[in-house]
Design an enzyme around this catalytic site. Structure first.
Site, PDB file in Angstrom:
ATOM      1  N   ASP A 195      -3.894  -0.484   0.699  1.00 49.62           N
ATOM      2  CA  ASP A 195      -3.170   0.788   0.699  1.00 49.62           C
ATOM      3  C   ASP A 195      -3.641   1.563  -0.542  1.00 49.62           C
ATOM      4  O   ASP A 195      -4.366   1.041  -1.391  1.00 49.62           O
ATOM      5  CB  ASP A 195      -1.653   0.578   0.720  1.00 49.62           C
ATOM      6  CG  ASP A 195      -0.945   1.834   1.258  1.00 49.62           C
ATOM      7  OD1 ASP A 195      -1.607   2.882   1.385  1.00 49.62           O
ATOM      8  OD2 ASP A 195       0.264   1.776   1.525  1.00 49.62           O
TER       9      ASP A 195
HETATM   10  C1  BGC Z   1       0.612   5.061   2.385  1.00 47.65           C
HETATM   11  C2  BGC Z   1      -0.206   4.691   3.598  1.00 47.65           C
HETATM   12  C3  BGC Z   1      -1.166   5.793   3.915  1.00 47.65           C
HETATM   13  C4  BGC Z   1      -2.045   6.005   2.714  1.00 47.65           C
HETATM   14  C5  BGC Z   1      -3.112   7.044   2.935  1.00 47.65           C
HETATM   15  C6  BGC Z   1      -0.269   5.479   1.224  1.00 47.65           C
HETATM   16  O1  BGC Z   1       0.476   5.992   0.185  1.00 47.65           O
HETATM   17  O2  BGC Z   1       1.432   3.980   2.030  1.00 47.65           O
HETATM   18  O3  BGC Z   1       0.627   4.397   4.679  1.00 47.65           O
HETATM   19  O4  BGC Z   1      -1.900   5.462   5.054  1.00 47.65           O
HETATM   20  O5  BGC Z   1      -1.247   6.412   1.630  1.00 47.65           O
HETATM   21  O6  BGC Z   1      -2.609   8.305   2.996  1.00 47.65           O
END
Ligand code: BGC
Length: 762
Positions: A295
């Site tokens: 993530d």
């Molecule tokens: C979130 C993810 C997301 C990623 C990209 C993160 O902060 O937890 O779910 O896909 O950002 O935007």
């Protein structure tokens, strides 16, 4: 266009292309063929280029998290040219995608195309309801279609990878991200995970209108303590195996191409560094052959967790644990080459990660045509297409849950009534888009006011009553809630006095749920509760329409307001969907997928809880599992949802009393539409395994069917319960089935009282 027609600058590229050309492997099946191509390409890559494939950069526009260091656009372009980037996120629009892809393909040594990822959560421009709302439809076909539409739109702007579906199970309404999941149940969550993966990926990943999907967040992010975003998780193995992991397993079985890990820790190990989850379970036991993306900066965050002392250690821990790609963390790109060169990380770990990433690039067909998603005229004709709006309206209606309808206040009469519509959210065109609408345009939802205005034969007066927010809202900004200004109360009260029916649209702003939007109070925000009570004094004929991204604690409303409709945030078509339900052009059929608590103190509250040693008040004393200041029961249970018609259940049968563990238990029940409208019912089946070596929940959903019944019609619904449904995971993670006594319940909610028993023997 074939890859061979792309202008190539160096002779080495030509050699590679020949080496990996189809003709060389024309006799092989496509999987073997891809493996061979991947191996051939890998052989030509330097260590730097391999590590580059494991690097995912954010584009230059949208930010969805804190950036550990400033990665300048210039630096990113430099890295693209060196072949040090495997994928980009949040670069979107044909023009931008083509521009960035061109650098990778035409200016880097090997010309390996990039994957373009984006959070296509519930649509791209045309937005369907937030995923939690969609799950309340229990309509797998419609959910799949919604993901399909999202993929069609998103792929038309150059994207080929979505960071969805979020398959995290959660029982905590304080957590803002419950809006992005499918609720609290692992069985339903697994079916929905499959439907969404299928919708995004379609039957052919190499088509130019499908997206590779990502099951996220692996694992247990939905169980963060106290619902506080990014917090620790402390759950037992039984919950991990039986509740958290099944939807991920379902997504893997549906061939999801990537899995995103999560921000939380479990048992003191941030999951980004968890070998147990990523290597042993996901890539080991489940044989997952896609790749794991971190993530946002979660590899770098290993330092903040106090697990890695610096980037070097973070890179080592995450890569050996099985995190294949570093999202905007700058950790792999800075440290991994050195770690391999000094022997700390085996090159085979890098090779394994890179193979997984390259494999997807071949599956997507990017080596044949890296610009296959880049067609301006398709982009133009696809976005906001009317078919997509129709699909969004269809699932929006299906997502609405009728929580309460005393005196049959709904459906509204279509003529001759004076209706007062009250609430700032009623005229909102932005809030219904939710907080995950990054690509969609502001103020593009049809408001409830606009929807209701289409029913012209009633008189409709609109008063907002009170502002919910003050100031401008914007993505990543927090909304400022109005806590003081009641100046519009009197106008709303006057309008209510004069009306036959008052429709009040109250709830949360779209930016009050979603990532990083945890709440400690889950009641109606701001002055809305007060407004509701004041209006109620003027006119008791109130239909309360809730707009929200999580279950709300609305005990007062349940006690006083005759009719309550849960309308969530329904996306682009919100107003049309709500109006059609209120006026009876669509008979509501949704059922809750998350329990509604009476108050925040009951959270986490869920239907599949354990009995405890003191489940009932046997002796009339205080020593049983309850609260002294609140009921222990929910306000609205999982699976609850009413219709304008009524359904009767009868002729409930099981095909025996005793079954061998390998037998299939057959259950049937007749469902009759006994009311005055055609309608749909979600027939639900729950079991209870009465005694287990690991204690079993008091109820577990094991089957459901969405059935459409005309007035007076009866249908027989059949369910089959086999080993795979009667067993569970023990604390070693083995799936077992135990002999013993079971109960089966069928009905229209998890509170159904229709039950039968059977015994399983060995
Ligand atoms: C979130 C993810 C997301 C990623 C990209 C993160 O902060 O937890 O779910 O896909 O950002 O935007």
């Amino acid at each position: 266009m074939s890859f061979c027609t792309i202008p190539l600058k160096s002779t080495i590229k030509i050699l590679i292309l020949c080496f990996i050309s189809n003709s060389l492997y024309s006799q092989m099946n496509s999987n073997d063929l891809i493996d061979k191509k991947v191996d051939s390409l890998l052989n030509l890559m330097t260590l730097e280029e391999k590590v580059g494939q494991m690097n995912l950069y954010n584009g230059f526009w949208d930010v969805t998290g804190p950036v550990p260091q400033e990665g300048s656009a210039e630096q990113k372009y430099e890295h693209l040219k060196k072949g040090w980037v495997g994928a980009m996120l949040s670069v979107r629009g044909v023009e931008q995608v083509r521009e960035v892809q061109k650098v990778a393909v035409e200016e880097s040594r090997l010309g390996i195309p990039l994957i373009f990822g984006f959070d296509v959560i519930h649509g791209y421009k045309t937005l369907s309801p937030i995923p939690l709302a969609e799950s309340c439809s229990w309509d797998l076909e419609a959910i799949e279609k919604s993901a399909r539409v999202a993929a069609i739109e998103a792929s038309s702007v150059g994207l080929n990878w979505t960071f969805a579906p979020m398959v995290d199970i959660s029982r905590d309404a304080r957590w803002g991200r419950v809006m992005e999941g499918a609720g609290e149940d692992p069985f339903l969550g697994s079916q929905i995970a499959k439907a969404r993966v299928k919708g995004f990926q379609g039957d052919d990943l190499s088509a130019n209108n499908t997206l590779a999907a990502t099951a996220k967040h692996f694992a247990a992010y939905g169980f963060i303590e106290a619902g506080r975003e990014y917090n620790s998780v402390d759950i037992g193995t039984s919950t991990l195996y039986n509740t958290v992991l099944p939807p991920f397993k379902a997504a893997v079985d549906a061939n999801v191409r990537s899995v995103m890990n999560s921000f939380n820790e479990i048992n003191g190990i941030p999951v980004t560094a968890s070998k147990f989850l990523q290597r042993d379970i996901l890539k080991g036991k489940w044989n997952f052959n896609g790749f794991v993306v971190s993530d946002w900066a979660s590899i770098w965050e290993l330092i903040n967790w106090g697990h890695a002392k610096d980037k070097r250690e973070a890179a080592k821990l995450a890569s050996t644990a099985g995190s294949d790609m570093d999202m905007e963390g700058y950790v792999y790109i800075e440290e991994l080459v050195k770690l391999v060169n000094d022997g700390t990380v085996k090159e085979s770990i890098v090779d394994d990660a890179v193979k997984r990433i390259l494999r997807l690039k071949y599956e997507l067909g990017l080596f044949d045509n890296p610009y296959k998603y880049c067609n301006e005229s398709r982009e133009k004709s696809t976005l906001y297409h009317k078919d997509h709006q129709e699909a969004a309206l269809d699932i929006a209606k299906k997502s609405i849950v009728l929580l309460k309808n005393e005196n049959n206040l709904l459906p509204l009469k279509k003529e001759g009534q004076k209706i007062a519509l009250i609430g700032a959210l009623a005229s909102e065109k932005n809030s219904p888009l939710g907080s995950w609408r990054i690509a969609s345009d502001d103020n593009t939802a049809i408001s409830v006011l606009e929807g209701m205005q289409q029913y012209k034969d009633n008189s409709l007066v609109y008063e907002k009553g009170v502002d919910l927010t003050i100031g401008k809202t914007h993505f990543v900004e927090e909304v400022v809630i109005n806590e003081t200004d009641k100046s519009n109360f009197p106008k709303a009260i006057e309008a209510a006095k004069d009306a036959d029916v008052v429709v009040m649209v109250l709830g949360e702003h779209g930016f009050q749920s979603g990532e990083a939007r945890s709440r400690t109070q889950i009641d109606l925000p701001g002055l809305q509760q007060e407004l509701l009570e004041e209006v109620y004094k003027a006119n008791k004929n109130i239909v309360l329409v809730l707009n929200n991204g999580r279950p709300l604690a609305i005990e007062w409303a349940d006690k006083h307001i005759p009719t309550i409709v849960e309308a969530w945030q329904l996306g682009s078509q919100t107003g049309n969907a709500v109006a059609q339900v209120l006026y009876g052009d669509y008979n509501p059929s949704g059922k809750l997928t998350m329990t509604f608590p009476r108050n925040v103190g009951q959270v986490p509250i869920y239907y599949n809880y354990k009995s405890t040693g003191r489940p009932i008040n046997r002796e009339g004393n205080v020593f049983w599992s309850h609260y002294i200041d609140s009921e222990r029961t929910p306000l609205y249970a999982f699976g609850h949802g009413l219709s304008y018609t009524s359904f009767e259940y009868g002729n409930f049968k099981i095909n025996g009393k005793t079954f061998n563990i390998n037998d299939t238990v057959e259950v049937s029940v007749d469902v009759t539409n006994s009311g005055n409208y055609n309608g749909k019912e979600v027939v639900q089946l729950y079991i209870r395994d009465l005694f287990g070596s690991i204690t079993r929940p008091v109820r577990e959903l094991k089957g459901f069917e969405l059935v459409e019944l005309k007035k007076g019609e009866t249908k027989t619904i059949q369910f089959k319960l086999d080993k795979s449904l009667l067993g569970f995971y023990n604390n070693e993670g083995e799936f077992i089935v135990e002999a013993g006594d079971f109960k089966v319940f069928v009905g229209g909610s998890s509170m159904t009282t229709l039950e039968k028993s059977f015994e399983l023997i060995e």
